[in-house]
Design an enzyme around this catalytic site. Structure first.
Site, PDB file in Angstrom:
ATOM      1  N   CYS A 156       0.750  -1.200  -0.026  1.00 45.55           N
ATOM      2  CA  CYS A 156      -0.094  -0.092   0.186  1.00 45.55           C
ATOM      3  C   CYS A 156       0.957   0.992   0.050  1.00 45.55           C
ATOM      4  CB  CYS A 156      -0.865  -0.006   1.084  1.00 45.55           C
ATOM      5  SG  CYS A 156      -0.218  -0.520   2.816  1.00 45.55           S
TER       6      CYS A 156
ATOM      7  N   SER B 172      -4.580   1.645   9.868  1.00 42.51           N
ATOM      8  CA  SER B 172      -5.386   0.842   9.372  1.00 42.51           C
ATOM      9  C   SER B 172      -4.605  -0.113   8.233  1.00 42.51           C
ATOM     10  CB  SER B 172      -6.547   1.618   8.489  1.00 42.51           C
ATOM     11  OG  SER B 172      -5.953   2.514   7.631  1.00 42.51           O
TER      12      SER B 172
ATOM     13  N   LYS C 229       9.927  -3.580   0.841  1.00 43.94           N
ATOM     14  CA  LYS C 229       8.854  -3.697  -0.269  1.00 43.94           C
ATOM     15  C   LYS C 229       9.207  -2.230  -1.216  1.00 43.94           C
ATOM     16  CE  LYS C 229       5.671  -6.119   2.788  1.00 43.94           C
ATOM     17  NZ  LYS C 229       4.611  -6.071   3.764  1.00 43.94           N
TER      18      LYS C 229
ATOM     19  N   HIS D 208      -1.277   6.774   4.135  1.00 41.52           N
ATOM     20  CA  HIS D 208      -0.103   6.587   4.385  1.00 41.52           C
ATOM     21  C   HIS D 208       0.680   7.819   3.429  1.00 41.52           C
ATOM     22  CE1 HIS D 208      -0.578   2.952   5.765  1.00 41.52           C
ATOM     23  NE2 HIS D 208      -0.148   2.175   4.913  1.00 41.52           N
TER      24      HIS D 208
HETATM   25  N1  LIG Z   1      -5.028  -2.662   5.372  1.00 39.69           N
HETATM   26  C1  LIG Z   1      -4.366  -2.055   4.221  1.00 39.69           C
HETATM   27  O1  LIG Z   1      -4.185  -1.151   4.141  1.00 39.69           O
HETATM   28  C2  LIG Z   1      -3.860  -3.172   3.326  1.00 39.69           C
HETATM   29  C3  LIG Z   1      -3.215  -2.649   2.154  1.00 39.69           C
HETATM   30  C4  LIG Z   1      -2.444  -3.518   1.326  1.00 39.69           C
HETATM   31  C5  LIG Z   1      -2.819  -4.839   1.511  1.00 39.69           C
HETATM   32  N2  LIG Z   1      -3.196  -5.493   2.644  1.00 39.69           N
HETATM   33  C6  LIG Z   1      -3.062  -6.816   2.803  1.00 39.69           C
HETATM   34  O2  LIG Z   1      -4.600  -7.314   2.864  1.00 39.69           O
HETATM   35  C7  LIG Z   1      -4.596  -8.210   3.568  1.00 39.69           C
HETATM   36  C8  LIG Z   1      -5.908  -8.297   4.616  1.00 39.69           C
HETATM   37  O3  LIG Z   1      -5.542  -6.859   5.205  1.00 39.69           O
HETATM   38  P1  LIG Z   1      -6.630  -6.095   6.225  1.00 39.69           P
HETATM   39  O4  LIG Z   1      -5.977  -4.799   6.584  1.00 39.69           O
HETATM   40  O5  LIG Z   1      -7.903  -6.228   5.578  1.00 39.69           O
HETATM   41  O6  LIG Z   1      -6.782  -7.247   7.510  1.00 39.69           O
HETATM   42  P2  LIG Z   1      -7.746  -7.446   8.749  1.00 39.69           P
HETATM   43  O7  LIG Z   1      -8.740  -6.264   8.567  1.00 39.69           O
HETATM   44  O8  LIG Z   1      -7.384  -7.886   9.756  1.00 39.69           O
HETATM   45  O9  LIG Z   1      -8.916  -8.877   7.793  1.00 39.69           O
HETATM   46  C9  LIG Z   1      -8.244  -9.947   7.449  1.00 39.69           C
HETATM   47  C10 LIG Z   1      -9.362 -10.913   6.770  1.00 39.69           C
HETATM   48  O10 LIG Z   1      -8.668 -11.901   6.563  1.00 39.69           O
HETATM   49  C11 LIG Z   1      -9.447 -13.114   7.020  1.00 39.69           C
HETATM   50  N3  LIG Z   1      -9.022 -14.527   7.634  1.00 39.69           N
HETATM   51  C12 LIG Z   1      -8.170 -14.398   8.562  1.00 39.69           C
HETATM   52  N4  LIG Z   1      -7.776 -15.752   8.822  1.00 39.69           N
HETATM   53  C13 LIG Z   1      -8.443 -16.380   7.762  1.00 39.69           C
HETATM   54  C14 LIG Z   1      -8.384 -17.773   7.527  1.00 39.69           C
HETATM   55  N5  LIG Z   1      -7.813 -18.487   8.140  1.00 39.69           N
HETATM   56  N6  LIG Z   1      -9.201 -17.936   6.470  1.00 39.69           N
HETATM   57  C15 LIG Z   1      -9.966 -17.265   5.896  1.00 39.69           C
HETATM   58  N7  LIG Z   1      -9.921 -16.004   5.918  1.00 39.69           N
HETATM   59  C16 LIG Z   1      -9.321 -15.614   6.956  1.00 39.69           C
HETATM   60  C17 LIG Z   1     -10.304 -12.324   8.000  1.00 39.69           C
HETATM   61  O11 LIG Z   1     -11.423 -13.147   8.477  1.00 39.69           O
HETATM   62  P3  LIG Z   1     -12.180 -12.846   9.740  1.00 39.69           P
HETATM   63  O12 LIG Z   1     -12.817 -11.585   9.952  1.00 39.69           O
HETATM   64  O13 LIG Z   1     -13.354 -14.424   9.687  1.00 39.69           O
HETATM   65  O14 LIG Z   1     -11.279 -13.105  10.787  1.00 39.69           O
HETATM   66  C18 LIG Z   1     -10.544 -10.909   7.371  1.00 39.69           C
HETATM   67  O15 LIG Z   1     -11.705 -10.888   6.390  1.00 39.69           O
HETATM   68  C19 LIG Z   1      -3.300  -8.831   4.284  1.00 39.69           C
HETATM   69  O16 LIG Z   1      -2.866  -9.610   3.537  1.00 39.69           O
HETATM   70  C20 LIG Z   1      -2.664  -7.291   4.192  1.00 39.69           C
HETATM   71  O17 LIG Z   1      -1.198  -7.584   4.151  1.00 39.69           O
HETATM   72  C21 LIG Z   1      -3.781  -4.577   3.412  1.00 39.69           C
END
Ligand SMILES: NC(=O)c1ccc[n+]([C@@H]2O[C@H](COP(=O)([O-])OP(=O)(O)OC[C@H]3O[C@@H](n4cnc5c(N)ncnc54)[C@H](OP(=O)(O)O)[C@@H]3O)[C@@H](O)[C@H]2O)c1
Length: 328
Positions: free
Chosen positions: A126, A156, A211, A240
């Site tokens: 991101c 976030s 990264k 960010h």
């Molecule tokens: N936040 C950002 O700005 C951002 C930017 C770029 C990329 N990312 C990437 O995007 C991904 C998600 O980030 P996020 O910020 O959305 O995190 P988050 O709010 O913690 O959400 C995590 C998601 O993953 C699911 N999950 C966790 N364990 C799982 C499992 N065993 N099986 C199936 N689903 C599972 C969760 O489901 P439950 O609710 O059921 O636990 C939830 O839907 C990460 O890989 C992160 O590195 C994030």
């Protein structure tokens, strides 16, 4: 058309739903996946309440596109279950970003790297994504040689758990906050700046800093790009920011640089108002301000850019790629 959203309950997943509603055909059929904790619950997509399914190898069918944001381990374990059934996978995690055969795509920069044989597409980090959007038009004009980005990463960017921690910490008085040990990060983040974002590696840099190094080169197609990154985590909810000092092969003038930025779709140059994370929140564009010549060379410019890490940094870019695939 069948679309799977894996990690639908997360911060990125919920934003993916909103962007799908906005950018993908209204008659698309959506399937939502998350962990066993969320399975059976419901989320609304295009005014329809959909039941969330547990992600497991038994309930994966053939979809046209699967948008993954459920962490790298889920991507590594399950992406192939989707691609092997003929689905494109657009993955938000870092699991495949540096695999040579996987395009690392910022829509607006290099979506043409997606070929007829591509099945898996990686969505970049991101912080890197916002910066490369600002650098691309400058590189096209002046030829980027090296850069020193200093990032101010919002909470976030670390997911829902980190956001809950920030909210809890914000409710503490100054003394309790200073002594607080149960937060998401190693130090309290509310009203604070932690001079490390991500995990420290053996070389003294964090994985977030590396990264910048690896992903910028791949996205911009400059293998020899020199990058000297520093990333901090700041007590900001979303957006960010990056201060970047960039060195080019050619002489630069600021008027031309600003014109290039403003002519590039997805980037806005703000000359009157300083662009802050609060301004960037919920915006689709990357905001650039404070562009000025380097003090030591007419080939250096210094600028600030800020973008919504959940939108262009994650969900928006992923769904822009999905829309591109739909239109191909
Ligand atoms: N936040 C950002 O700005 C951002 C930017 C770029 C990329 N990312 C990437 O995007 C991904 C998600 O980030 P996020 O910020 O959305 O995190 P988050 O709010 O913690 O959400 C995590 C998601 O993953 C699911 N999950 C966790 N364990 C799982 C499992 N065993 N099986 C199936 N689903 C599972 C969760 O489901 P439950 O609710 O059921 O636990 C939830 O839907 C990460 O890989 C992160 O590195 C994030």
């Amino acid at each position: 058309m069948k679309i799977a959203i894996v990690g639908a309950t997360g911060l990125v997943g919920r934003n993916i739903i909103k962007q799908c509603e906005r950018l993908l055909p209204q008659d698309a059929e959506f399937h939502l996946f998350a962990s066993s904790k969320s399975a059976g619950g419901k989320l609304t997509v295009n005014n329809e309440d959909l039941v969330i399914k547990e992600l497991n190898s038994e309930n994966i069918e053939k979809y046209d596109i699967a948008l993954f944001s459920a962490g790298g381990e889920r991507s590594k374990t399950f992406a192939e279950n989707f691609t092997s059934q003929g689905s494109y996978v657009i993955d938000n995690s870092s699991a495949f970003r540096l695999h040579e055969e996987v395009p690392l795509v910022v829509y607006g920069i290099n979506q043409n790297e997606i070929t007829s044989t591509t099945k898996l597409i990686a969505n970049p980090n991101c912080t890197t994504m916002g910066l490369v959007m600002a650098l691309k038009p400058l590189h096209d004009k002046f030829n980027l040689v090296s850069m020193t980005p200093v990032a101010y990463q919002a909470v976030s960017g670390s997911g829902s758990e980190a956001v809950s921690s920030l909210k809890k910490e914000e409710s503490l008085d100054a003394k309790s906050l200073a002594e607080y040990k149960d937060g998401y990060y190693t130090r309290p983040i509310a009203r604070n700046v932690i001079p490390l974002a991500g995990n420290l590696l053996d070389n003294g840099y964090s994985d977030e800093e590396m990264k910048f190094v690896h992903e910028s080169k791949k996205i911009l197609g400059i293998p020899e790009l020199v990058v000297e990154p520093s990333n901090a985590r700041v007590g900001v909810l979303t957006g960010h920011g990056v201060f970047c000092s960039a060195v080019f092969e050619n002489e630069i003038n600021t008027d031309e640089a600003i014109q290039e930025l403003n002519n590039f779709e997805g980037v806005q140059y703000w000359s009157e108002t300083l662009a802050t994370p609060l301004d960037a929140e919920n915006k689709y564009d990357v905001l650039v301000s404070r562009l000025r010549m380097g003090l030591s060379s007419s080939k250096i410019i210094n600028f600030w850019c800020v973008s919504d890490n959940l939108l262009k940094g994650a969900a928006l870019n992923a769904v822009q790629i999905a829309k591109h695939l739909v239109q191909k």
